[in-house]
Scaffold this motif. Structure first.
Motif, PDB file in Angstrom:
ATOM      1  N   LEU A  17       0.815  -1.210   0.000  1.00  0.00           N
ATOM      2  CA  LEU A  17       0.000   0.000   0.000  1.00  0.00           C
ATOM      3  C   LEU A  17       0.852   1.264   0.000  1.00  0.00           C
ATOM      4  O   LEU A  17       0.492   2.265  -0.614  1.00  0.00           O
ATOM      5  CB  LEU A  17      -0.952   0.013   1.195  1.00  0.00           C
ATOM      6  CG  LEU A  17      -2.192  -0.851   1.056  1.00  0.00           C
ATOM      7  CD1 LEU A  17      -3.039  -0.781   2.322  1.00  0.00           C
ATOM      8  CD2 LEU A  17      -3.014  -0.430  -0.143  1.00  0.00           C
ATOM      9  N   ARG A  18       1.983   1.218   0.667  1.00  0.00           N
ATOM     10  CA  ARG A  18       2.887   2.363   0.681  1.00  0.00           C
ATOM     11  C   ARG A  18       3.356   2.680  -0.741  1.00  0.00           C
ATOM     12  O   ARG A  18       3.336   3.834  -1.173  1.00  0.00           O
ATOM     13  CB  ARG A  18       4.076   2.029   1.581  1.00  0.00           C
ATOM     14  CG  ARG A  18       4.748   3.205   2.194  1.00  0.00           C
ATOM     15  CD  ARG A  18       5.860   2.770   3.105  1.00  0.00           C
ATOM     16  NE  ARG A  18       5.404   2.738   4.480  1.00  0.00           N
ATOM     17  CZ  ARG A  18       5.939   2.007   5.431  1.00  0.00           C
ATOM     18  NH1 ARG A  18       6.948   1.215   5.171  1.00  0.00           N
ATOM     19  NH2 ARG A  18       5.476   2.061   6.655  1.00  0.00           N
ATOM     20  N   ASN A  19       3.763   1.641  -1.449  1.00  0.00           N
ATOM     21  CA  ASN A  19       4.198   1.825  -2.839  1.00  0.00           C
ATOM     22  C   ASN A  19       3.047   2.278  -3.728  1.00  0.00           C
ATOM     23  O   ASN A  19       3.212   3.136  -4.604  1.00  0.00           O
ATOM     24  CB  ASN A  19       4.823   0.541  -3.381  1.00  0.00           C
ATOM     25  CG  ASN A  19       6.147   0.232  -2.740  1.00  0.00           C
ATOM     26  OD1 ASN A  19       6.892   1.129  -2.360  1.00  0.00           O
ATOM     27  ND2 ASN A  19       6.454  -1.047  -2.603  1.00  0.00           N
ATOM     28  N   ARG A  20       1.883   1.708  -3.510  1.00  0.00           N
ATOM     29  CA  ARG A  20       0.696   2.076  -4.296  1.00  0.00           C
ATOM     30  C   ARG A  20       0.324   3.533  -4.034  1.00  0.00           C
ATOM     31  O   ARG A  20      -0.028   4.264  -4.950  1.00  0.00           O
ATOM     32  CB  ARG A  20      -0.453   1.135  -3.903  1.00  0.00           C
ATOM     33  CG  ARG A  20      -1.661   1.264  -4.731  1.00  0.00           C
ATOM     34  CD  ARG A  20      -1.526   0.486  -6.021  1.00  0.00           C
ATOM     35  NE  ARG A  20      -2.734   0.681  -6.786  1.00  0.00           N
ATOM     36  CZ  ARG A  20      -2.769   1.259  -7.980  1.00  0.00           C
ATOM     37  NH1 ARG A  20      -1.656   1.614  -8.565  1.00  0.00           N
ATOM     38  NH2 ARG A  20      -3.900   1.430  -8.604  1.00  0.00           N
ATOM     39  N   LEU A  21       0.395   3.935  -2.767  1.00  0.00           N
ATOM     40  CA  LEU A  21       0.085   5.313  -2.398  1.00  0.00           C
ATOM     41  C   LEU A  21       1.021   6.295  -3.111  1.00  0.00           C
ATOM     42  O   LEU A  21       0.576   7.313  -3.636  1.00  0.00           O
ATOM     43  CB  LEU A  21       0.183   5.482  -0.881  1.00  0.00           C
ATOM     44  CG  LEU A  21      -0.119   6.862  -0.315  1.00  0.00           C
ATOM     45  CD1 LEU A  21      -1.555   7.269  -0.591  1.00  0.00           C
ATOM     46  CD2 LEU A  21       0.157   6.884   1.185  1.00  0.00           C
ATOM     47  N   SER A  31      -4.693  14.888  -3.312  1.00  0.00           N
ATOM     48  CA  SER A  31      -6.066  15.069  -2.830  1.00  0.00           C
ATOM     49  C   SER A  31      -7.088  14.268  -3.651  1.00  0.00           C
ATOM     50  O   SER A  31      -8.289  14.385  -3.410  1.00  0.00           O
ATOM     51  CB  SER A  31      -6.435  16.550  -2.836  1.00  0.00           C
ATOM     52  OG  SER A  31      -6.338  17.075  -4.146  1.00  0.00           O
ATOM     53  N   HIS A  32      -6.621  13.452  -4.566  1.00  0.00           N
ATOM     54  CA  HIS A  32      -7.524  12.615  -5.370  1.00  0.00           C
ATOM     55  C   HIS A  32      -8.181  11.570  -4.469  1.00  0.00           C
ATOM     56  O   HIS A  32      -7.563  11.049  -3.534  1.00  0.00           O
ATOM     57  CB  HIS A  32      -6.743  11.938  -6.496  1.00  0.00           C
ATOM     58  CG  HIS A  32      -7.616  11.269  -7.509  1.00  0.00           C
ATOM     59  ND1 HIS A  32      -8.058   9.978  -7.339  1.00  0.00           N
ATOM     60  CD2 HIS A  32      -8.127  11.706  -8.688  1.00  0.00           C
ATOM     61  CE1 HIS A  32      -8.817   9.641  -8.390  1.00  0.00           C
ATOM     62  NE2 HIS A  32      -8.867  10.678  -9.213  1.00  0.00           N
ATOM     63  N   ILE A  38      -6.548   4.998  -0.391  1.00  0.00           N
ATOM     64  CA  ILE A  38      -5.385   4.156  -0.108  1.00  0.00           C
ATOM     65  C   ILE A  38      -4.716   4.618   1.183  1.00  0.00           C
ATOM     66  O   ILE A  38      -4.293   3.800   2.006  1.00  0.00           O
ATOM     67  CB  ILE A  38      -4.395   4.182  -1.292  1.00  0.00           C
ATOM     68  CG1 ILE A  38      -5.025   3.538  -2.517  1.00  0.00           C
ATOM     69  CG2 ILE A  38      -3.095   3.476  -0.927  1.00  0.00           C
ATOM     70  CD1 ILE A  38      -4.239   3.747  -3.813  1.00  0.00           C
ATOM     71  N   SER A  39      -4.638   5.921   1.380  1.00  0.00           N
ATOM     72  CA  SER A  39      -4.037   6.470   2.589  1.00  0.00           C
ATOM     73  C   SER A  39      -4.784   6.025   3.843  1.00  0.00           C
ATOM     74  O   SER A  39      -4.171   5.640   4.839  1.00  0.00           O
ATOM     75  CB  SER A  39      -4.008   7.997   2.503  1.00  0.00           C
ATOM     76  OG  SER A  39      -3.469   8.546   3.672  1.00  0.00           O
TER      77      SER A  39
END
Length: 65
Positions: A17-21, A31-32, A38-39
């Motif tokens: 998730l960190r990489n995806r974020l 701000s999308h 994901i955040s």
């Protein structure tokens, strides 16, 4: 042993998730709605990891009496 596997799985999910974020945030903006979703998901996993590591630590730390 099962606790270690759960922790490893959780860390794998956090890193994914960190990489995806980073990727989504760079492409779509911070701000999308997808970046924010994901955040929030990453925050939940980080809180879960922190909670698990705190409980593990308190159970395996010798007392200082």
């Amino acid at each position: 042993m099962q606790k270690i596997n759960q922790t490893e799985k959780l860390l794998d999910e956090i890193n994914y998730l960190r990489n995806r974020l980073l990727a989504v945030g760079t492409k779509k903006g911070l701000s999308h709605c997808k970046t924010l979703r994901i955040s929030r998901e990453l925050d939940k996993l980080l809180n879960e990891y922190q909670s698990n590591s705190s409980s593990f630590s308190s159970k395996h730390t010798p007392s200082r009496d």
